[in-house]
Design a protein around this motif. Structure first.
Motif, PDB file in Angstrom:
ATOM      1  N   LYS A 231       0.843  -1.204   0.000  1.00 35.65           N
ATOM      2  CA  LYS A 231       0.000   0.000   0.000  1.00 35.65           C
ATOM      3  C   LYS A 231       0.878   1.254   0.000  1.00 35.65           C
TER       4      LYS A 231
ATOM      5  N   GLY B 136      -4.146   2.458  -3.606  1.00 35.79           N
ATOM      6  CA  GLY B 136      -3.557   1.510  -2.661  1.00 35.79           C
ATOM      7  C   GLY B 136      -4.585   0.516  -2.147  1.00 35.79           C
TER       8      GLY B 136
ATOM      9  N   LEU C 249      -4.688  -3.560  -2.767  1.00 42.17           N
ATOM     10  CA  LEU C 249      -4.722  -4.480  -1.629  1.00 42.17           C
ATOM     11  C   LEU C 249      -5.895  -5.436  -1.698  1.00 42.17           C
TER      12      LEU C 249
ATOM     13  N   ALA D  66      -7.288  -4.672   4.997  1.00 43.07           N
ATOM     14  CA  ALA D  66      -7.322  -3.465   4.160  1.00 43.07           C
ATOM     15  C   ALA D  66      -7.973  -2.321   4.915  1.00 43.07           C
TER      16      ALA D  66
END
Length: 182
Positions: free
Chosen positions: A23, A126, A130, A142
């Motif tokens: 991330k 990001g 993920l 996440a």
């Protein structure tokens, strides 16, 4: 240059879990590119043509740095797979190429002053990445890595409506007026 950003990510990444590392790779790279748009555009767009303008030694150095950039992503994905956090059936090299594509195309389509800031796009990118990597048992991770979202306006429609499909208040008023006078 972008490769200096990678150096900083490496030093911080050693202390991060693999999901946080991936991330951060996406977010920090996009944030960096947003703050260096000219360099970013030239760096990614012209990479295939370096041999036309630079000496073979310079090309070798730059291609080595691009390889290090992708290897960082490969290593983070593999670490997540080995830890059981990321789905094991994805090829880490393919994922690294996809991650590089996500961050490098940002400079092609992002326009400052739009509906989302560069940082908001970085955060959403990001999270998007993920959610595609995490195993079903780890999807909850996440959410733990996401900062609370700031206010974001809904998508604008050409017909003046909102994302719910309802016309905006000013459009409803005009429609009512035209129907009443029609």
């Amino acid at each position: 240059m972008l490769f200096r950003s990678l150096s900083a990510m490496r030093s911080r990444g050693a202390d991060l879990e693999p999901d946080a590392r991936v991330k951060a790779f996406v977010e920090e790279t996009i944030d960096y590119l947003a703050n260096h748009p000219t360099e970013a555009t030239v760096s990614f767009q012209e990479a295939p043509f370096l041999h036309l303008w630079l000496s073979s030694d310079q090309v070798k150095i730059l291609r080595g740095r691009y390889a290090e950039f992708e290897q960082y992503a490969v290593d983070a994905v593999r670490a997540g797979q080995q830890a059981g956090i990321f789905t094991p059936d994805l090829d880490a090299s393919v994922v690294a190429h996809a991650l590089t594509a996500v961050v490098s195309w940002f400079v092609r389509w992002f326009r400052p002053g739009g509906r989302l800031s560069a940082h908001q796009v970085a955060q959403q990118s990001g999270l998007f990445v993920l959610r595609g990597l995490l195993t079903p048992d780890n999807v909850h991770r996440a959410a733990a890595l996401v900062a609370p979202p700031g206010p974001v306006a809904g998508p604008k429609r050409r017909n003046g409506g909102t994302s719910s499909g309802q016309p905006a208040a000013s459009t409803r008023s005009r429609q009512g007026e035209s129907e009443a006078t029609g």
